[in-house]
Design a protein around this motif. Structure first.
Motif, mmCIF file in Angstrom:
data_model
loop_
_atom_site.group_PDB
_atom_site.id
_atom_site.type_symbol
_atom_site.label_atom_id
_atom_site.label_comp_id
_atom_site.label_asym_id
_atom_site.label_seq_id
_atom_site.Cartn_x
_atom_site.Cartn_y
_atom_site.Cartn_z
ATOM 1 N N TRP A 195 0.822 -1.204 0.000
ATOM 2 C CA TRP A 195 0.000 0.000 0.000
ATOM 3 C C TRP A 195 0.864 1.266 0.000
ATOM 4 N N ALA A 238 2.771 3.919 -4.610
ATOM 5 C CA ALA A 238 1.728 4.792 -5.155
ATOM 6 C C ALA A 238 1.129 4.263 -6.449
ATOM 7 N N GLU A 240 0.147 1.453 -7.158
ATOM 8 C CA GLU A 240 -0.965 0.536 -6.900
ATOM 9 C C GLU A 240 -2.304 1.259 -7.022
ATOM 10 N N ASN A 241 -2.349 2.529 -6.630
ATOM 11 C CA ASN A 241 -3.585 3.296 -6.783
ATOM 12 C C ASN A 241 -3.952 3.464 -8.255
ATOM 13 N N SER A 264 -5.401 0.187 -9.482
ATOM 14 C CA SER A 264 -6.777 0.010 -9.004
ATOM 15 C C SER A 264 -7.756 0.858 -9.811
ATOM 16 N N LYS A 265 -7.389 2.092 -10.078
ATOM 17 C CA LYS A 265 -8.267 2.978 -10.849
ATOM 18 C C LYS A 265 -8.446 2.456 -12.268
ATOM 19 N N PHE A 298 0.791 13.214 -7.639
ATOM 20 C CA PHE A 298 0.442 12.357 -6.512
ATOM 21 C C PHE A 298 0.773 13.100 -5.222
ATOM 22 N N TRP A 348 0.861 12.796 -1.122
ATOM 23 C CA TRP A 348 0.820 11.968 0.087
ATOM 24 C C TRP A 348 0.545 12.880 1.269
#
Length: 356
Positions: free
Chosen positions: A290, A293, A295-296, A299-300, A335, A337
């Motif tokens: 997780w 980054a 990975e986001n 997923s999208k 991105f 955080w």
């Protein structure tokens, strides 16, 4: 009641009732009650009053009697009534809450509303209201995974530092591969969405092979460098690194965030890393993907383009992925955080203690 009550109004009462009956902002029930009393004061029979206002004769008698007892104030105030059913006792509600937080006695992993209603002896609706009041949702389950990496805190601080305060004049990339993306074709065409009906899709499918997407997300501007390949060995990973090397300006150091997949630590990959000194790998802790980054982005992309897609070949699938990458890179977003390493560590301290 109709024979016993004779409605007599003073001039002031008649004027007040007429104002209530003519007030368009009054509740409808208040207007009807005022009209009943005004019509009754004109010595009209109850049946005629009921028909003209659209109520029953018992209603006419009721409000004649109420006016005789309480005047105009009685017309504007309803009498208090006992509830149709007695409210659930506090002890019963507490028992429902206590039982919900324990395992059920029958062969099940969690309570259902009907099982709880049967065990306590109340209705399903009562159980649901108690659960809602106490924010209990026994049907839901949240999963978690806590990393056992002994260097978790140090790696977390290093990676979060790259996100929050990247090195000057450096490129920070989040790299990973999404392997085994299936080219699925449906056995029958689905129906599109329309008012009153959602989109349809058959649950069975035809497989036409798989592909692997290697992607590098630039933390600074949000652009993604992507390549589709048939396999995800160290050979393909090195080819992807070479592609990224050609894309990034030669005068900029590159910091890469990636997970602990064996391909990323292959001896030939480490040898490639030695030959390219401007590259620095920052590995995420074990069981902590997780932190990566990209990975986001995966997923999208899965939600928006892959999951509902219909692909009749690997070429169709790769064309769809490349098209999505081009559209994403046309208007990328940096991105951001937001959590500090200290806040993440403090939250992890509230997790259950690791089992030995």
């Amino acid at each position: 009641m109709a024979e016993q009550v004779c409605v007599i109004l003073s001039a002031a009462e008649r004027a007040q009732l007429a104002a209530i009956a003519a007030d368009r902002n009054r509740p409808r029930k208040h207007v009807a009650r005022a009209q009943i009393v005004l019509a009754s004061a004109d010595r009209r029979p109850a049946q005629q009053v009921a028909q003209s206002i659209g109520v029953s004769r018992p209603t006419v008698w009721r409000w004649q009697q109420r006016f005789a007892e309480s005047g105009i104030d009685g017309l504007l105030r309803d009498k208090t009534r006992k509830p149709g059913k007695a409210p659930i006792a506090a002890a019963t509600a507490a028992r429902v809450v206590a039982l919900t937080c324990t395992g059920p006695p029958h062969q099940a992993t969690h309570w259902t509303g009907r099982a709880m209603a049967k065990a306590i002896g109340i209705s399903l609706g009562s159980v649901q209201r108690i659960w809602q009041a106490h924010k209990l949702q026994p049907h839901r389950l949240r999963t978690f995974k806590r990393s056992r990496d002994p260097s978790f805190a140090a790696k977390l601080t290093d990676i979060v530092g790259l996100y929050v305060d990247p090195p000057a004049h450096a490129v920070v990339l989040s790299i990973d591969e999404k392997s085994q993306i299936q080219a699925l074709d449906r056995t029958q065409p689905g129906l599109p969405i329309k008012p009153g009906r959602c989109q349809t899709m058959t649950h069975d499918y035809k497989r036409h092979g798989t592909t692997t997407l290697f992607a590098a997300l630039s933390v600074l501007d949000g652009t993604v460098i992507g390549r589709c390949m048939q396999r995800h060995r160290h050979l393909e990973f090195i080819r992807f690194l070479n592609a990224v090397e050609r894309t990034v300006a030669a005068d900029k150091p590159i910091h890469v965030i990636l997970d602990n997949y064996a391909t990323h630590k292959h001896p030939k990959v480490l040898a490639w890393l030695t030959r390219h000194p401007r590259w620095t790998f920052h590995f995420t802790p074990t069981s902590a993907s997780w932190l990566n980054a990209v990975e986001n982005f995966f997923s999208k992309m899965t939600r928006q383009r892959i999951r509902r897609g219909v692909f009749r070949s690997i070429i169709d699938l790769q064309a769809a992925i490349n098209g999505y990458l081009a559209e994403h890179n046309a208007s990328p977003k940096p991105f951001v955080w937001t959590k500090s390493a200290e806040a993440i560590l403090a939250k992890l301290d509230r997790c259950p203690v690791l089992s030995v």
